[in-house]
Design an enzyme around this catalytic site. Structure first.
Site, PDB file in Angstrom:
ATOM      1  N   HIS A 123     -53.488  15.774   1.214  1.00 52.75           N
ATOM      2  CA  HIS A 123     -53.071  14.403   1.507  1.00 52.75           C
ATOM      3  C   HIS A 123     -54.228  13.654   2.177  1.00 52.75           C
ATOM      4  CE1 HIS A 123     -49.018  16.000   0.887  1.00 52.75           C
ATOM      5  NE2 HIS A 123     -48.505  14.795   1.027  1.00 52.75           N
ATOM      6  N   ASP A 138      -6.521  -6.866  -4.619  1.00 54.28           N
ATOM      7  CA  ASP A 138      -6.400  -5.811  -5.628  1.00 54.28           C
ATOM      8  C   ASP A 138      -6.635  -6.351  -7.029  1.00 54.28           C
ATOM      9  OD1 ASP A 138      -5.868  -3.698  -3.979  1.00 54.28           O
ATOM     10  OD2 ASP A 138      -3.706  -4.041  -3.962  1.00 54.28           O
ATOM     11  N   GLU A 148      -9.302   0.790   5.272  1.00 54.85           N
ATOM     12  CA  GLU A 148      -9.733   0.365   3.938  1.00 54.85           C
ATOM     13  C   GLU A 148      -9.433  -1.129   3.746  1.00 54.85           C
ATOM     14  OE1 GLU A 148      -7.316   2.023   0.871  1.00 54.85           O
ATOM     15  OE2 GLU A 148      -8.749   1.575  -0.724  1.00 54.85           O
ATOM     16  N   HIS A 149      -8.177  -1.520   4.001  1.00 55.71           N
ATOM     17  CA  HIS A 149      -7.753  -2.915   3.905  1.00 55.71           C
ATOM     18  C   HIS A 149      -7.302  -3.389   5.281  1.00 55.71           C
ATOM     19  CE1 HIS A 149      -6.614  -1.133  -0.103  1.00 55.71           C
ATOM     20  NE2 HIS A 149      -7.322  -2.159  -0.528  1.00 55.71           N
ATOM     21  N   HIS A 204       1.811   2.910  -3.299  1.00 57.54           N
ATOM     22  CA  HIS A 204       0.814   3.583  -4.137  1.00 57.54           C
ATOM     23  C   HIS A 204       1.039   5.087  -4.203  1.00 57.54           C
ATOM     24  CE1 HIS A 204      -2.197   0.895  -5.696  1.00 57.54           C
ATOM     25  NE2 HIS A 204      -2.279   0.238  -4.563  1.00 57.54           N
ATOM     26  N   GLN A 255       0.825  -1.209   0.000  1.00 53.84           N
ATOM     27  CA  GLN A 255       0.000   0.000   0.000  1.00 53.84           C
ATOM     28  C   GLN A 255       0.860   1.261   0.000  1.00 53.84           C
ATOM     29  OE1 GLN A 255      -3.372  -0.167  -0.721  1.00 53.84           O
ATOM     30  NE2 GLN A 255      -2.502  -2.186  -1.040  1.00 53.84           N
TER      31      GLN A 255
END
Lengths: 435, 435
Positions: free
Chosen positions: B420, B361, B327-328, B262, B259
């Protein structure tokens, strides 16, 4: 008078496009004001909240009185008459029953490679519901927002509802109690959204904010999106009725007016296969407008944005309906099921003449928080899913990794993400040494 | 060196809060520029698109060459080697199998009152996927966005992918073909988002836009939200590994680096029950950083945002993990299933040491588009649900309306929405006259 269109007319295509494109709402640009309010609440917490509430709602609060006490809620609920209470209880029960069916299933399975895959749903930890004060303080909206959250399993559920001059709608507090809301804060506007998103000394932050509000509330929700989850930004209400000639014009007129009375920017449309019936409905609308309490609002909406559209066939009606992607769609035709199969984009569908849209606003069971402004093309009404999130799960065995890992390594290399590839390769090498 | 924290230290709580609160990304304020670009594309259509592409991508297009032709795509796909093609095909197949299981069920039932209730799912009509150009032009992201859309039943599926200086990644085009994408446009940036949302003479508008992009793309997506649906705005990638001492430090180091490589703003965290193991992982990271191709990026991420956190128990690890809402999340422990039951907020979980995050991934099957920046507290990864919407259905019988209608009328009155109430009352009166 609303627009009368006939799909057979040569100019229809342009007229219909103009109707679709009509800008019904001029949202004021309050973004700078809202940004300042949010910054103030983030910096000064309770003190800012108290000061802003004094300024906007003419109400002096302390940290202790930001929330209603249980005794205050008791006292307000006691003011509700038995008939109103029974109606709210029936609505709550039916909404709960409908939304309980929406709970999604978890899943786990093992595939041919031996990989164990799946997902698991879990509830958002804390949710905050915004409830407008004053005239638009609707107990039904409390039920429609709070019950799905509780059904989803949200642990902490709070309401922010401004009480200008200290005035509160006791039905809102009763609806909150029936829905299992934990705390009701007497705060509103952008300052309430900021407090829910960021927290103050007294108010713990939430993870998700839902509920309607004015331009300030909407702008604040847009700004805090990302920090917390939000629901859709709601636009003015809409109804499309598709009706054949075999209907009571007065019923259809009332259904159209039930959305028109919400807001001068609301839109009520009728598509019919019978021009004379369309005329009769328009006459019935005019008759009802003579006496309706909210005739100023409903009349303006009908005059400025209403339309009667005459088509040859129900197929044509379905096609136009999908271009409108209405929030509410009534199918007042002999075979509504058949027509439904030809409809694709609509927030909520009401089948047959015995299902006035108002049933869906209160006691049908489905949610009345629905996509407006053609957004039914890509979004759905509020549901338990809005208060849940999904975690995906993957578990490889050494054998599964041996089977699919090399392809992953290859793709990582093709994307020049070396460590991704090496994290697979290191494991495959161990297997190869073993093998 | 990354931060080393020990949950037993007196200052831990403040240090952990600082780690959580660290601002990793300074998004430039490009909102005014983006607003001008969107307005330009809305006004001038293709001409604006062609001009902006010439300016930003140094590429001269015509209305005819905005999209790749089938022959061009054929030629590019032919450049892909057999191994890369096979890897993409396996990934596509596995992603398709996983997402097919996500298709939700329609429902219809009749309740005790005789009311017929339910909902129906339908696909978004058209979806546009944004694929960045240049270094971050990932074929795996094409699969992860396009396949769920196709599984959902989206009819028209297009890609916008800039090709600066005319350079295109052939794997992106092959991934588009394998996923069933209809058209690939050579456009990027805010101008591509504007074209997808509003359409031009050549490009028909879509209903939903997904996919990652730079600050301009993200700002444009925020601006067109409401006109079309969008997915979450993605932040920099994150991984949390929870590992006991019984792991290979090098495997864990590679997972953290997968990660970190990235983005300099990515965050890689390790929580371990063994301080010495934590040190060994940090040493292994340093060793790998000596040779890693993307060591400048990965090293900066690890130095600035990485952390090793030592805890006493896995219960503590689960508690901290939920505050991070990663996230992971890798669970490299003896009994990952037991630990999973104590975890609530995570985008994707990878169970056991044989499941490196990189599997997810590329070829695991679950989606790799996942909630970042703690948003796993309230949101989920991309799924078929992002390309579907739900229409609720209600059908009353006269008897059902007689049973529940009065409560609806009562609630309408309590909200001062007379029409209504009257729309229900008119029908009840007919029943009473019959009765």
């Amino acid at each position: 008078m609303p627009v009368f269109l006939n799909a057979a007319d040569p100019g229809f295509s342009a007229e219909f496009a103009a109707l679709l494109g009509a800008k019904r709402e001029d949202a004021p640009d309050v973004d700078d004001t809202v940004a300042a309010i949010i910054a103030d609440v983030r910096t000064r917490g309770d003190a800012a909240l108290i000061e802003l509430t004094a300024r906007f709602d003419r109400l002096e609060l302390t940290a202790e009185s930001l929330a209603f006490s249980a005794a205050e809620i008791d006292a307000h609920c006691a003011r509700v008459c038995a008939e109103d209470r029974a109606a709210l209880e029936l609505a709550a029960e039916r909404i709960r029953a409908y939304h309980t069916r929406q709970m999604p299933e978890d899943a786990r399975w093992t595939d041919a490679s031996g990989a164990d895959l799946g997902w698991r749903w879990s509830a958002v930890g804390a949710a905050g519901l915004y409830v407008p004060g004053g005239l638009a303080s609707y107990p039904s909206s409390v039920l429609m927002n709070a019950i799905p959250a509780r059904v989803a399993g949200v642990e902490r559920l709070v309401i922010a509802c401004p009480t200008p001059d200290g005035v509160v709608n006791p039905l809102v507090l009763l609806a909150a109690r029936l829905s299992g809301v934990d705390t009701v804060y007497r705060i509103g506007g952008a300052q309430a959204i900021a407090a829910l998103a960021y927290g103050t000394e007294t108010i713990a932050p939430v993870d998700k904010i839902t509920g309607p509000g004015n331009a300030y509330v909407a702008a604040a929700k847009r700004r805090v999106f990302g920090r917390v989850g939000i629901d859709m930004i709601a636009g003015p209400s809409e109804i499309l009725v598709i009706a054949d000639a075999d209907n009571d014009p007065d019923w259809i007129a009332l259904d159209l007016l039930s959305q028109a009375e919400h807001d001068e920017s609301a839109q009520a449309l009728l598509i019919t296969t019978d021009a004379a019936f369309g005329q009769r409905v328009a006459q019935a609308v005019d008759r009802r407008l003579e006496t309706l309490e909210r005739r100023a609002i409903a009349g303006a909406s009908w005059r400025d944005f209403g339309a009667v559209i005459v088509v040859e066939t129900l197929d044509q009606a379905a096609e136009l309906s999908d271009r409108i992607a209405p929030e509410h769609l009534e199918l007042c035709v002999a075979d509504p099921e058949a027509l439904l199969t030809r409809i694709r984009h609509a927030g909520a569908v009401f089948m047959g003449a015995w299902t006035p849209e108002a049933v869906g606003d209160y006691i049908g069971g489905p949610n009345h928080v629905l996509p407006t402004a053609r957004s039914a093309r890509f979004s759905s009404g509020l549901s338990v899913l809005d208060f849940l999130k999904r975690t995906t799960i993957a578990r490889m065995t050494p054998q599964a990794l041996a089977e699919i890992g090399p392809a992953g390594e290859r793709l990582a290399q093709s994307e020049s993400l070396e460590a991704h590839g090496l994290s697979i390769r290191a494991r495959l090498d161990r297997l190869n040494r073993r093998g």
